[in-house]
Every structure is written in C-alpha cells, then in structure tokens.
Design a protein around this motif. Structure first.
Motif, PDB file in Angstrom:
ATOM      1  N   SER A  66       0.586  -1.156   0.226  1.00  0.00           N
ATOM      2  CA  SER A  66       0.083  -0.022   0.007  1.00  0.00           C
ATOM      3  C   SER A  66       0.811   1.246   0.132  1.00  0.00           C
ATOM      4  CB  SER A  66      -1.000  -0.035   1.083  1.00  0.00           C
ATOM      5  OG  SER A  66      -1.773   1.445   1.326  1.00  0.00           O
ATOM      6  N   GLN A  67       1.934   1.183   0.659  1.00  0.00           N
ATOM      7  CA  GLN A  67       2.912   2.431   0.765  1.00  0.00           C
ATOM      8  C   GLN A  67       3.390   2.541  -0.508  1.00  0.00           C
ATOM      9  OE1 GLN A  67       4.847   2.759   4.833  1.00  0.00           O
ATOM     10  NE2 GLN A  67       3.908   0.894   4.910  1.00  0.00           N
ATOM     11  N   LEU A  68       4.091   1.510  -0.909  1.00  0.00           N
ATOM     12  CA  LEU A  68       4.773   1.467  -2.231  1.00  0.00           C
ATOM     13  C   LEU A  68       3.711   2.046  -3.623  1.00  0.00           C
ATOM     14  CD1 LEU A  68       6.707  -1.724  -1.913  1.00  0.00           C
ATOM     15  CD2 LEU A  68       7.830   0.347  -2.073  1.00  0.00           C
ATOM     16  N   ASN A  69       2.536   1.576  -3.415  1.00  0.00           N
ATOM     17  CA  ASN A  69       1.771   1.996  -4.627  1.00  0.00           C
ATOM     18  C   ASN A  69       1.481   3.801  -4.270  1.00  0.00           C
ATOM     19  OD1 ASN A  69       1.475  -0.412  -5.600  1.00  0.00           O
ATOM     20  ND2 ASN A  69      -0.700  -0.896  -4.198  1.00  0.00           N
ATOM     21  N   ASN A  70       1.560   4.337  -3.390  1.00  0.00           N
ATOM     22  CA  ASN A  70       1.301   5.658  -2.981  1.00  0.00           C
ATOM     23  C   ASN A  70       2.524   6.724  -3.152  1.00  0.00           C
ATOM     24  OD1 ASN A  70      -1.427   5.369  -2.793  1.00  0.00           O
ATOM     25  ND2 ASN A  70      -1.189   4.715  -0.769  1.00  0.00           N
ATOM     26  N   LEU A  71       3.721   5.929  -3.634  1.00  0.00           N
ATOM     27  CA  LEU A  71       4.869   6.757  -3.431  1.00  0.00           C
ATOM     28  C   LEU A  71       4.866   7.892  -4.830  1.00  0.00           C
ATOM     29  CD1 LEU A  71       7.928   4.152  -3.012  1.00  0.00           C
ATOM     30  CD2 LEU A  71       6.808   5.854  -1.490  1.00  0.00           C
ATOM     31  N   ALA A  72       5.338   9.035  -4.366  1.00  0.00           N
ATOM     32  CA  ALA A  72       5.591  10.001  -5.445  1.00  0.00           C
ATOM     33  C   ALA A  72       7.018   9.705  -6.254  1.00  0.00           C
ATOM     34  CB  ALA A  72       5.656  11.312  -4.771  1.00  0.00           C
ATOM     35  N   GLN A  73       6.929   9.847  -7.467  1.00  0.00           N
ATOM     36  CA  GLN A  73       8.258   9.438  -8.234  1.00  0.00           C
ATOM     37  C   GLN A  73       9.279  10.403  -7.839  1.00  0.00           C
ATOM     38  OE1 GLN A  73       7.697   8.823 -12.342  1.00  0.00           O
ATOM     39  NE2 GLN A  73       9.631   9.577 -12.775  1.00  0.00           N
ATOM     40  N   ALA A  74      10.517  10.102  -7.682  1.00  0.00           N
ATOM     41  CA  ALA A  74      11.699  10.740  -7.387  1.00  0.00           C
ATOM     42  C   ALA A  74      11.944  11.801  -8.653  1.00  0.00           C
ATOM     43  CB  ALA A  74      12.835  10.022  -7.256  1.00  0.00           C
ATOM     44  N   SER A  75      12.147  13.004  -8.195  1.00  0.00           N
ATOM     45  CA  SER A  75      12.656  14.003  -9.181  1.00  0.00           C
ATOM     46  C   SER A  75      13.735  13.672  -9.939  1.00  0.00           C
ATOM     47  CB  SER A  75      12.796  15.574  -8.573  1.00  0.00           C
ATOM     48  OG  SER A  75      14.164  15.267  -7.621  1.00  0.00           O
ATOM     49  N   PRO A  76      13.870  14.338 -11.277  1.00  0.00           N
ATOM     50  CA  PRO A  76      15.092  13.856 -12.146  1.00  0.00           C
ATOM     51  C   PRO A  76      16.343  14.341 -11.351  1.00  0.00           C
ATOM     52  CG  PRO A  76      13.320  14.966 -13.406  1.00  0.00           C
ATOM     53  CD  PRO A  76      12.808  15.125 -12.027  1.00  0.00           C
ATOM     54  N   GLU A  77      16.444  15.235 -10.592  1.00  0.00           N
ATOM     55  CA  GLU A  77      17.596  15.554  -9.917  1.00  0.00           C
ATOM     56  C   GLU A  77      18.146  14.507  -8.990  1.00  0.00           C
ATOM     57  OE1 GLU A  77      14.922  17.591  -9.962  1.00  0.00           O
ATOM     58  OE2 GLU A  77      15.748  19.122 -11.527  1.00  0.00           O
ATOM     59  N   ASN A  78      17.331  13.735  -8.529  1.00  0.00           N
ATOM     60  CA  ASN A  78      17.795  12.574  -7.759  1.00  0.00           C
ATOM     61  C   ASN A  78      18.242  11.471  -8.397  1.00  0.00           C
ATOM     62  OD1 ASN A  78      17.281  14.262  -5.287  1.00  0.00           O
ATOM     63  ND2 ASN A  78      15.100  13.208  -5.226  1.00  0.00           N
ATOM     64  N   ILE A  79      18.122  11.349  -9.544  1.00  0.00           N
ATOM     65  CA  ILE A  79      18.531  10.273 -10.425  1.00  0.00           C
ATOM     66  C   ILE A  79      20.158   9.976 -10.632  1.00  0.00           C
ATOM     67  CG2 ILE A  79      18.355   9.172 -12.816  1.00  0.00           C
ATOM     68  CD1 ILE A  79      15.685  10.092 -12.944  1.00  0.00           C
ATOM     69  N   LYS A  80      20.589   9.258 -10.314  1.00  0.00           N
ATOM     70  CA  LYS A  80      22.303   9.022 -10.563  1.00  0.00           C
ATOM     71  C   LYS A  80      22.559   8.340 -11.789  1.00  0.00           C
ATOM     72  CE  LYS A  80      23.015   7.611  -5.817  1.00  0.00           C
ATOM     73  NZ  LYS A  80      21.769   7.172  -5.315  1.00  0.00           N
ATOM     74  N   TRP A  81      22.771   9.261 -12.756  1.00  0.00           N
ATOM     75  CA  TRP A  81      23.232   8.868 -14.399  1.00  0.00           C
ATOM     76  C   TRP A  81      24.659   8.308 -14.315  1.00  0.00           C
ATOM     77  CZ3 TRP A  81      19.706   7.825 -17.958  1.00  0.00           C
ATOM     78  CH2 TRP A  81      18.460   8.451 -18.059  1.00  0.00           C
ATOM     79  N   GLN A  82      25.323   8.911 -13.385  1.00  0.00           N
ATOM     80  CA  GLN A  82      26.729   8.506 -13.324  1.00  0.00           C
ATOM     81  C   GLN A  82      27.222   8.171 -11.837  1.00  0.00           C
ATOM     82  OE1 GLN A  82      29.245  11.643 -14.964  1.00  0.00           O
ATOM     83  NE2 GLN A  82      29.284  10.710 -16.909  1.00  0.00           N
ATOM     84  N   TYR A  83      27.842   7.150 -11.501  1.00  0.00           N
ATOM     85  CA  TYR A  83      28.107   6.798 -10.007  1.00  0.00           C
ATOM     86  C   TYR A  83      29.634   6.220 -10.120  1.00  0.00           C
ATOM     87  CZ  TYR A  83      26.065   2.503 -11.613  1.00  0.00           C
ATOM     88  OH  TYR A  83      25.655   1.150 -12.285  1.00  0.00           O
ATOM     89  N   GLN A  84      30.423   6.506  -9.012  1.00  0.00           N
ATOM     90  CA  GLN A  84      31.654   5.963  -8.818  1.00  0.00           C
ATOM     91  C   GLN A  84      31.422   4.452  -8.767  1.00  0.00           C
ATOM     92  OE1 GLN A  84      34.556   7.540  -8.790  1.00  0.00           O
ATOM     93  NE2 GLN A  84      33.359   9.260  -9.318  1.00  0.00           N
ATOM     94  N   VAL A  85      32.591   3.787  -9.055  1.00  0.00           N
ATOM     95  CA  VAL A  85      32.696   2.087  -9.104  1.00  0.00           C
ATOM     96  C   VAL A  85      33.998   1.644  -8.548  1.00  0.00           C
ATOM     97  CG1 VAL A  85      30.925   1.651 -10.930  1.00  0.00           C
ATOM     98  CG2 VAL A  85      33.370   1.944 -11.687  1.00  0.00           C
ATOM     99  N   PRO A  86      34.445   0.560  -7.696  1.00  0.00           N
ATOM    100  CA  PRO A  86      35.527   0.369  -7.599  1.00  0.00           C
ATOM    101  C   PRO A  86      36.530  -0.210  -8.407  1.00  0.00           C
ATOM    102  CG  PRO A  86      33.848  -1.102  -6.293  1.00  0.00           C
ATOM    103  CD  PRO A  86      33.128  -0.141  -7.635  1.00  0.00           C
ATOM    104  N   GLU A  87      37.827   0.024  -8.335  1.00  0.00           N
ATOM    105  CA  GLU A  87      38.738  -0.724  -9.098  1.00  0.00           C
ATOM    106  C   GLU A  87      38.470  -2.294  -9.264  1.00  0.00           C
ATOM    107  OE1 GLU A  87      40.877   0.262 -11.217  1.00  0.00           O
ATOM    108  OE2 GLU A  87      41.460   2.516 -10.526  1.00  0.00           O
ATOM    109  N   LEU A  88      38.373  -2.737 -10.542  1.00  0.00           N
ATOM    110  CA  LEU A  88      38.234  -4.373 -10.290  1.00  0.00           C
ATOM    111  C   LEU A  88      39.655  -4.846 -10.540  1.00  0.00           C
ATOM    112  CD1 LEU A  88      35.631  -4.692 -12.985  1.00  0.00           C
ATOM    113  CD2 LEU A  88      35.453  -4.501 -10.522  1.00  0.00           C
ATOM    114  N   GLY A  89      39.829  -5.970  -9.774  1.00  0.00           N
ATOM    115  CA  GLY A  89      40.908  -6.923  -9.803  1.00  0.00           C
ATOM    116  C   GLY A  89      41.058  -7.798 -10.909  1.00  0.00           C
TER     117      GLY A  89
END
Length: 228
Positions: free
Chosen positions: A30-53
């Motif tokens: 019920s709570q999930l059905n009533n969520l407001a969509q996050a604003s575009p400013e909160n979307i992570k189009w880029q994010y840091q990733v670890p070095e891969l071994g």
C-alpha cells in the motif's frame, strides 16, 4: 505476478516467512503504491565504481576507478522513458532505505552492454560504491550470488556470511563488514528473470521477519516497473 507465484518460482519457502507476512506485505504494498516519483535531480546517471582486480573481482576495498560509470550509455540515452523509469526506481530505493536497517541496496536490470555481453546493470542504489555490471556467465556465477540469481531466478538469502563461506558457498566480497546478504530475482509475469535486487547488512540474521517481508514487497513492486 502474485506473491504466491513469486515465492514458488524464487524458491523461498513459506515456512521461512513471518506468521504475519500477509499483513506486513499488504501494508508495504500500500505504501509503495502511493509513492511519489523521485525528481530527475535525484537520479544517478553516473556513479563511482571500485577498481576491479584479477578476474573482475573488486580490488582493494574503497579504491575507486578514475572514471565513473555512465548509466546513460547502456540505457540508450537520457530519454523521457528512462527518466521516468529511473525516477520510479529511485523512489522505491529511497523508501527501502527509510524502512530497512540495511546498509547497502541495489536494483539491477538484465541488459546487453556495449560489448554485446548480457549483464546485470545497477540502475539505482544506496550505500558504498560498488561495481556497475555483473556478467551473467557460469564462470562469474561461481563467485557471485548476483550472477547466480540472475541466471537461475532462485533467491539467495544468507544470514551469516561467515558460515556460508566456511561451507564453500560462492560469494563476491567487496566490503568485509557485510555479515548478511539477500539477493532476490525480479521476475516478469511469465516467470523470466528481468533483474535482481541485492541488500547487504553489517549484522547477522538481518533478512528475517519484517525485513524479509519488506524486501519481498519491494521486489514485486520493482518488477512491475522494469517490465512495463
């Protein structure tokens, strides 16, 4: 997909659920059905990733790659449809972070990357930096629950990582503080795997009772978005 169908397909046993699971699940839904969509400013189009071994595993803990991962490449650009999808995903991730005691959570979708390989790509998350893509190959599944769940559609719930490792279980370690992990498939209505979710905690016996009910509610809500 109805929750009973999901439990059957994912291999989660009803006896492992809390006695008040139906009430908890309905409340979270019920709570999930009533969520407001996050604003575009909160979307992570880029994010840091670890070095891969070697072999694509994480290298030194907290050592980050020089370049961030650009999500728009694998998604085909910052289209209106992608903005809507990522906004919906982020709103659910934010809700889960508010409700759960988990320290890390990620939503992955099954896609082909630029090299033509089928992978699980991380679309939204909270917590420390982590890898962006998990290969869906037997070789990588030998050391990764994410890849195993992405290939089999069967859930992996580990409430004591130390015991699991001692028994020879496959495990992809990027943060040594993690003591519990739950990796659940995201399933389309026809039962096919369209992604996974992964939640990690620094305490043992995390994914039981309310936490498990919450995670199952989130999994079913996310599947609706990713197959729409």
């Amino acid at each position: 997909m109805l929750i009973d169908q999901y439990l059957s397909r994912s291999g989660i046993q009803k006896q492992d659920l809390p006695s008040d699971f139906s009430t908890l699940f309905a409340g979270y839904q019920s709570q999930l059905n009533n969520l407001a969509q996050a604003s575009p400013e909160n979307i992570k189009w880029q994010y840091q990733v670890p070095e891969l071994g070697e072999g694509g595993s994480c290298s030194i803990f907290d050592q980050l790659a020089a370049e961030p991962y650009d999500l728009s490449v694998i998604l085909g650009g910052k289209t209106a449809a992608n903005v809507q999808m990522l906004g919906q995903l982020q709103s659910i991730v934010d809700f889960y972070q508010q409700q759960s005691a988990s320290q890390w959570f990620g939503v992955y979708q099954k896609r082909q990357n630029q090299q033509g390989d089928t992978v699980l790509v991380k679309l939204a998350y909270f917590g420390a930096a982590s890898r962006a893509e998990f290969p869906l190959t037997q070789e990588f599944a030998a050391m990764s629950n994410n890849s195993t769940v992405g290939m089999t559609g069967k859930a992996r719930i580990i409430n004591d990582v130390g015991v699991y490792l001692a028994a020879g279980g496959e495990y992809y370690t990027c943060d040594p503080k993690v003591q519990s992990e739950a990796c659940l498939p995201l399933l389309a209505d026809d039962g096919s795997v369209i992604g996974i979710i992964d939640s990690e905690a620094f305490s043992k016996n995390m994914f039981i009772e309310k936490e498990l009910a919450l995670l199952l509610s989130v999994a079913t809500a996310l599947a609706v978005i990713l197959q729409s």
